[in-house]
Design a protein around this motif. Structure first.
Motif: not given
Length: 235
Positions: A36-41, A71, A223
């Motif tokens: 998951t990325d830093v935004q939680g996606r 991605q 991150r």
């Protein structure tokens, strides 16, 4: 559910000499993570595979393979390390997406690394970088830290090299806590381990019971968060 049980200490522990135990994993061991990325996606998946072998001199070795699909990009890296101490002998990285492929071939020769870099435009360059003879490769750290004698107040230091950007880090490894952690692969009692590289900090959650699988980690530079979805012990 997370149930933190942070360790208490008046000061950070003094690092001890870097000594690895024998590899706790078996030939064919595999970790599969969701990213998951830093935004939680949800961003993709990562797979680590460890394979046993020998080099031309008959010395036992491990191939530590990591594949990340995230991605629209795919990154594959294979690092061959000696079984005794996990010092790298060679690595090969390939990054690909819709715009093409780039590669980095690294050969470790004592106090130097010889690099061959090929761009997406098929331009090849070579470079030699001086490194400490005890260097480890950055891509292997989440796996080989499992072979350290982790315990409360444990700390040590090591040198790590990232060939794709020619970056040498002096890394402090510290156990900073204990947590009962639930991930898609199950619930584990873990050591919380920090890799402090000066300009960034990576955090690992490593199971306390052998073979000490890597349950989760947060990459200090991009991150991204990696959570264990499936674990195969090996053969």
């Amino acid at each position: 559910m997370w149930i933190p049980a942070l360790l208490t200490a008046c000061a950070q522990p003094t690092p001890v000499a870097l000594i690895f135990n024998a590899a706790p994993w078996q030939d064919g061991e595999e970790h599969v993570f969701r990213i998951t990325d830093v935004q939680g996606r949800l961003a993709g998946t990562a797979t680590y595979t460890l394979l046993a072998g020998v080099n031309d001199q008959g010395q036992p070795m491990w191939s530590i393979e990591r594949i990340i699909d995230a991605q629209g990009d795919r990154e594959e890296v294979t690092v061959k390390v000696l079984a005794a101490g996990f010092r790298p002998q060679s690595s090969f990285l390939e990054r690909s997406n819709a715009t093409g492929v780039e590669t980095v071939d690294a050969q470790y020769n004592g106090p130097a690394v010889d690099l061959v870099l090929t761009t997406r435009a098929n331009v090849m360059t070579t470079q030699r970088i001086e490194v400490p003879s005890d260097v480890r490769e950055s891509a292997t750290l989440p796996m080989i830290v499992r072979a350290l004698p982790l315990a409360r107040n444990y700390a040590t230091r090591l040198n790590a090299f990232l060939p794709v950007v020619g970056l040498l880090d002096r890394v402090t490894v510290r156990v900073v806590g204990e947590e009962r952690l639930s991930v898609p692969a199950g619930a584990y009692d873990t050591w919380v381990v920090v890799l402090d590289m000066g300009d960034s900090t990576t955090r690992l959650w490593i199971a306390k019971e052998a073979p000490y699988p890597l349950v989760k980690y947060i990459d200090g530079r991009n991150r991204a968060t990696f959570e264990l979805e499936r674990y195969v012990v090996g053969r």
